[in-house]
Write a protein that holds these residues in place. Structure first.
Motif, PDB file in Angstrom:
ATOM      1  N   ASP A  50       0.863  -1.182   0.000  1.00 24.57           N
ATOM      2  CA  ASP A  50       0.000   0.000   0.000  1.00 24.57           C
ATOM      3  C   ASP A  50       0.896   1.227   0.000  1.00 24.57           C
ATOM      4  O   ASP A  50       1.017   1.932   0.989  1.00 24.57           O
ATOM      5  CB  ASP A  50      -0.916  -0.003   1.227  1.00 24.57           C
ATOM      6  CG  ASP A  50      -1.917   1.150   1.183  1.00 24.57           C
ATOM      7  OD1 ASP A  50      -2.107   1.743   0.112  1.00 24.57           O
ATOM      8  OD2 ASP A  50      -2.490   1.449   2.240  1.00 24.57           O
ATOM      9  N   GLU A  51       1.573   1.444  -1.110  1.00 22.98           N
ATOM     10  CA  GLU A  51       2.656   2.403  -1.179  1.00 22.98           C
ATOM     11  C   GLU A  51       2.334   3.658  -1.981  1.00 22.98           C
ATOM     12  O   GLU A  51       3.220   4.417  -2.341  1.00 22.98           O
ATOM     13  CB  GLU A  51       3.887   1.699  -1.741  1.00 22.98           C
ATOM     14  CG  GLU A  51       4.285   0.512  -0.886  1.00 22.98           C
ATOM     15  CD  GLU A  51       5.179  -0.487  -1.586  1.00 22.98           C
ATOM     16  OE1 GLU A  51       5.737  -0.143  -2.648  1.00 22.98           O
ATOM     17  OE2 GLU A  51       5.315  -1.601  -1.083  1.00 22.98           O
ATOM     18  N   ALA A  52       1.062   3.912  -2.229  1.00 25.91           N
ATOM     19  CA  ALA A  52       0.672   5.036  -3.088  1.00 25.91           C
ATOM     20  C   ALA A  52       1.141   6.381  -2.538  1.00 25.91           C
ATOM     21  O   ALA A  52       1.420   7.288  -3.310  1.00 25.91           O
ATOM     22  CB  ALA A  52      -0.841   5.044  -3.278  1.00 25.91           C
ATOM     23  N   GLU A  53       1.231   6.517  -1.229  1.00 28.51           N
ATOM     24  CA  GLU A  53       1.603   7.803  -0.641  1.00 28.51           C
ATOM     25  C   GLU A  53       3.091   7.930  -0.348  1.00 28.51           C
ATOM     26  O   GLU A  53       3.535   8.926   0.214  1.00 28.51           O
ATOM     27  CB  GLU A  53       0.794   8.035   0.630  1.00 28.51           C
ATOM     28  CG  GLU A  53      -0.692   8.164   0.329  1.00 28.51           C
ATOM     29  CD  GLU A  53      -1.493   8.519   1.550  1.00 28.51           C
ATOM     30  OE1 GLU A  53      -0.987   9.271   2.390  1.00 28.51           O
ATOM     31  OE2 GLU A  53      -2.626   8.031   1.653  1.00 28.51           O
ATOM     32  N   LEU A  54       3.870   6.933  -0.735  1.00 24.98           N
ATOM     33  CA  LEU A  54       5.308   7.009  -0.522  1.00 24.98           C
ATOM     34  C   LEU A  54       5.961   7.884  -1.581  1.00 24.98           C
ATOM     35  O   LEU A  54       5.497   7.954  -2.723  1.00 24.98           O
ATOM     36  CB  LEU A  54       5.933   5.613  -0.593  1.00 24.98           C
ATOM     37  CG  LEU A  54       5.598   4.652   0.533  1.00 24.98           C
ATOM     38  CD1 LEU A  54       6.190   3.286   0.243  1.00 24.98           C
ATOM     39  CD2 LEU A  54       6.099   5.178   1.861  1.00 24.98           C
ATOM     40  N   SER A  55       7.056   8.514  -1.193  1.00 25.08           N
ATOM     41  CA  SER A  55       7.859   9.252  -2.167  1.00 25.08           C
ATOM     42  C   SER A  55       8.449   8.243  -3.158  1.00 25.08           C
ATOM     43  O   SER A  55       8.494   7.044  -2.874  1.00 25.08           O
ATOM     44  CB  SER A  55       8.984  10.003  -1.458  1.00 25.08           C
ATOM     45  OG  SER A  55       9.948   9.078  -0.962  1.00 25.08           O
ATOM     46  N   PRO A  56       8.922   8.709  -4.317  1.00 29.73           N
ATOM     47  CA  PRO A  56       9.527   7.772  -5.278  1.00 29.73           C
ATOM     48  C   PRO A  56      10.693   6.979  -4.683  1.00 29.73           C
ATOM     49  O   PRO A  56      10.826   5.785  -4.947  1.00 29.73           O
ATOM     50  CB  PRO A  56       9.978   8.677  -6.419  1.00 29.73           C
ATOM     51  CG  PRO A  56       9.040   9.845  -6.360  1.00 29.73           C
ATOM     52  CD  PRO A  56       8.784  10.057  -4.894  1.00 29.73           C
ATOM     53  N   VAL A  57      11.527   7.617  -3.867  1.00 27.41           N
ATOM     54  CA  VAL A  57      12.663   6.911  -3.264  1.00 27.41           C
ATOM     55  C   VAL A  57      12.168   5.861  -2.270  1.00 27.41           C
ATOM     56  O   VAL A  57      12.637   4.718  -2.278  1.00 27.41           O
ATOM     57  CB  VAL A  57      13.629   7.910  -2.587  1.00 27.41           C
ATOM     58  CG1 VAL A  57      14.670   7.188  -1.738  1.00 27.41           C
ATOM     59  CG2 VAL A  57      14.310   8.781  -3.637  1.00 27.41           C
ATOM     60  N   ALA A  58      11.227   6.212  -1.409  1.00 29.64           N
ATOM     61  CA  ALA A  58      10.703   5.259  -0.428  1.00 29.64           C
ATOM     62  C   ALA A  58       9.977   4.106  -1.126  1.00 29.64           C
ATOM     63  O   ALA A  58      10.121   2.944  -0.732  1.00 29.64           O
ATOM     64  CB  ALA A  58       9.783   5.956   0.558  1.00 29.64           C
TER      65      ALA A  58
END
Length: 92
Positions: A50-58
Motif C-alpha cells: 500500500d505504497e501510493a503515498e510514498l515518495s519515489p525513493v521510499a
C-alpha cells in the motif's frame, strides 16, 4: 488510513528524505537498508503493498525489499562493530 499506517508512511518518507543527497538509486538502496535493519516486520508489513503515498525513493526502497530482500549495508550507520572493535559506528 489508520493513524499507524499514516505514521509508517511518514517515517518511510522521512528516512528517504535523509538520503536525498545521494542519487535516486543509492538513496533507495540506503532507505531499504535502513528499513531492513531497523524496522520490525510488522512495520514493514504495515506499508508494503500500500505504497501510493510514498515518495519515489521510499517506494523504490520497498520494491527493493520485495524483489531482492535486504541489501548489503549502504551506510556506515548500519555497519555495527564487533564487541571488542571500536571506531566504525556511532550507533552504540
Amino acid at each position: 488510513m489508520s493513524d499507524t499506517h499514516a505514521r509508517l508512511i511518514y517515517m518511510a518518507n522521512q528516512i528517504a528524505r535523509n538520503f536525498c543527497a545521494l542519487d535516486h538509486d543509492a538513496a533507495a538502496a540506503a532507505t531499504a537498508d535502513h528499513i531492513a535493519q531497523f524496522w520490525d516486520p510488522r512495520m514493514k508489513a504495515g506499508v508494503s503493498g500500500d505504497e501510493a503515498e510514498l515518495s519515489p525513493v521510499a517506494a523504490r526502497a520497498f520494491a527493493i525489499l520485495r524483489e531482492q530482500g535486504a541489501p548489503a549495508p549502504q551506510t556506515r550507520a548500519t555497519v555495527f562493530n564487533d564487541v571488542d572493535e571500536g571506531g566504525r559506528s556511532d550507533a552504540g
